[in-house]
Design an enzyme around this catalytic site. Structure first.
Site, PDB file in Angstrom:
ATOM      1  N   GLY A   1     -11.615  -7.058  -4.905  1.00 24.25           N
ATOM      2  CA  GLY A   1     -12.812  -6.606  -4.198  1.00 24.25           C
ATOM      3  C   GLY A   1     -13.155  -5.162  -4.457  1.00 24.25           C
TER       4      GLY A   1
ATOM      5  CB  ALA B   1     -20.198  -5.409  -6.324  1.00 25.57           C
ATOM      6  CG  ASN B   2     -21.693  -7.793  -0.842  1.00 26.54           C
ATOM      7  OD1 ASN B   2     -21.275  -8.639  -0.065  1.00 26.54           O
ATOM      8  ND2 ASN B   2     -22.401  -6.757  -0.450  1.00 26.54           N
ATOM      9  CG  PHE B   3     -15.748 -11.062  -1.809  1.00 26.67           C
ATOM     10  CD1 PHE B   3     -15.413 -12.193  -2.540  1.00 26.67           C
ATOM     11  CD2 PHE B   3     -15.220  -9.852  -2.191  1.00 26.67           C
ATOM     12  CE1 PHE B   3     -14.557 -12.113  -3.627  1.00 26.67           C
ATOM     13  CE2 PHE B   3     -14.359  -9.748  -3.274  1.00 26.67           C
ATOM     14  CZ  PHE B   3     -14.028 -10.881  -3.992  1.00 26.67           C
TER      15      PHE B   3
ATOM     16  N   GLY C   1     -21.823  -1.008  -5.754  1.00 27.30           N
ATOM     17  CA  GLY C   1     -21.802  -2.016  -6.822  1.00 27.30           C
ATOM     18  C   GLY C   1     -22.843  -3.093  -6.536  1.00 27.30           C
TER      19      GLY C   1
ATOM     20  CB  THR D   1     -16.914  -1.427  -5.782  1.00 27.91           C
ATOM     21  OG1 THR D   1     -16.598  -0.443  -4.801  1.00 27.91           O
ATOM     22  CG2 THR D   1     -17.324  -2.707  -5.103  1.00 27.91           C
TER      23      THR D   1
ATOM     24  CG  HIS E   1     -22.409   1.026   1.792  1.00 27.18           C
ATOM     25  ND1 HIS E   1     -23.399   0.790   0.866  1.00 27.18           N
ATOM     26  CD2 HIS E   1     -21.750  -0.153   1.957  1.00 27.18           C
ATOM     27  CE1 HIS E   1     -23.337  -0.481   0.482  1.00 27.18           C
ATOM     28  NE2 HIS E   1     -22.346  -1.078   1.126  1.00 27.18           N
ATOM     29  CG  HIS E   2     -18.482   2.895   5.354  1.00 25.32           C
ATOM     30  ND1 HIS E   2     -17.483   3.522   4.670  1.00 25.32           N
ATOM     31  CD2 HIS E   2     -18.589   1.651   4.820  1.00 25.32           C
ATOM     32  CE1 HIS E   2     -16.987   2.696   3.767  1.00 25.32           C
ATOM     33  NE2 HIS E   2     -17.655   1.546   3.837  1.00 25.32           N
TER      34      HIS E   2
ATOM     35  CE  LYS F   1     -20.094   1.464  -1.658  1.00 24.07           C
ATOM     36  NZ  LYS F   1     -18.922   0.720  -2.147  1.00 24.07           N
TER      37      LYS F   1
ATOM     38  CG  ASP G   1      -2.024   0.978   1.211  1.00 19.40           C
ATOM     39  OD1 ASP G   1      -1.768   2.170   0.928  1.00 19.40           O
ATOM     40  OD2 ASP G   1      -3.164   0.572   1.475  1.00 19.40           O
TER      41      ASP G   1
END
Ligand SMILES: NC(=O)c1ccc[n+]([C@@H]2O[C@H](COP(=O)([O-])OP(=O)(O)OC[C@H]3O[C@@H](n4cnc5c(N)ncnc54)[C@H](O)[C@@H]3O)[C@@H](O)[C@H]2O)c1
Length: 265
Positions: free
Chosen positions: A87, A113-115, A157, A89, A147-148, A151, A31
């Site tokens: 992961g 878009a969602n695991f 997604g 999006t 969502h938080h 995002k 990162d």
């Protein structure tokens, strides 16, 4: 399995916990900005990213970064031919390009878009409900997600994926509207609306409404652990299915491919 994590933000940290809990070793956390990342590579330095992943000896890659960097990362990492789960999006419209790239270079990528397994089941429920409600012309339909406030993209997604499942069976609607309305919605428009607030991990609701009643289908994520666990299981399954020949290299896969249980009656 040796796993390289590209992106060491909120999800990167959870993925590390999940991977270790399932007996894997995380051989690289990459990162450019996270202060505690094991490897800091300047954003956009493709060669350094590829070198870092290869020299880590990773047998699988999990990428959770940012919509603005995901395509660059995919283009660099896919030719390494290390199975990769993405992961991040916000790149839905580039899926065809990525599928072609995978075919050309022989790399294998899986994304959703969602695991969450619960959301994969939700898609099936929404499709079935839409098929039934479609027979009763008095019902309208809409989708809402929350969502938080960290995002970066909206709608989620996942909301768009739910919308596609709904539209596949709800024949009166054929267009998704995510903007504000300046006039009355047209009957063929499906309104997908979003709210951003606090720390909500992810809530999605589907409404079928008429004068008599509302049918509401809801999925509420309790935490992001389910998403991280799902991504690690997706990578495990992808690698196992490539080895057994159930899946072939050089393709873009989704949840239905790596979790065949979703098709079991
Ligand atoms: N598919 C799913 O189930 C699912 C679940 C949760 C989040 N997401 C998505 O995953 C992404 C990341 O979510 P998050 O909550 O971890 O975000 P986050 O902001 O907490 O972390 C993202 C990290 O990526 C890093 N990053 C940015 N550019 C990079 C690059 N070029 N290379 C490596 N790292 C880079 C950032 O420095 C940051 O630390 C978002 O797109 C989010 O919508 C998907």
């Amino acid at each position: 399995m040796k796993i390289a994590l590209v992106g060491y933000g909120k999800m990167g940290h959870m993925l590390e916990q999940s991977a270790v809990a399932f007996g894997h070793s995380v051989v690289a956390t990459i990162d450019p900005f996270a202060p505690d990342a094991g490897i800091k590579i300047p954003s956009g330095d493709s060669r350094a990213l590829a070198d870092a992943v290869v020299s880590s000896g990773a047998e699988g890659i999990i990428e959770f970064t940012h919509p603005s960097s995901v395509m660059e990362n995919i283009k660099v990492l896919l030719p390494l031919k290390i199975p990769m789960v993405v992961g991040t999006t916000g790149w839905n419209e580039k899926k065809q390009e990525v599928a072609s790239l995978a075919q050309e270079c022989g790399g294998t990528i899986m994304t959703t878009a969602n695991f969450s397994i619960g959301v994969a089941i939700l898609y099936k429920i929404v499709e079935e409900a839409s098929r039934l409600v479609n027979n009763f012309s008095e019902y309208d339909a809409a989708i809402w997600e929350m969502h938080h406030n960290q995002k970066a993209d909206s709608p989620s997604g996942t909301a768009l994926e739910i919308a596609n499942h709904l539209l596949s069976e709800f024949k009166r609607k054929d267009s998704i509207v995510t903007d504000e309305f300046k006039e009355r919605p047209k009957p063929n428009q499906l309104h997908v609306s979003s709210t951003r607030c606090g720390s909500v991990p992810g809530t999605h609701k589907v409404f079928f409404d008429c004068e008599a009643d509302t049918i509401e289908i809801s999925h509420t994520a309790r935490s992001r652990h389910g998403l991280a666990n799902g991504a690690v299981h997706a990578l495990e399954n992808l690698c196992a299915m490539l080895k057994s020949g159930e899946l072939s290299a050089g393709a873009l896969y989704g949840m239905n491919d790596v979790f065949p249980q979703l098709f079991k009656a």
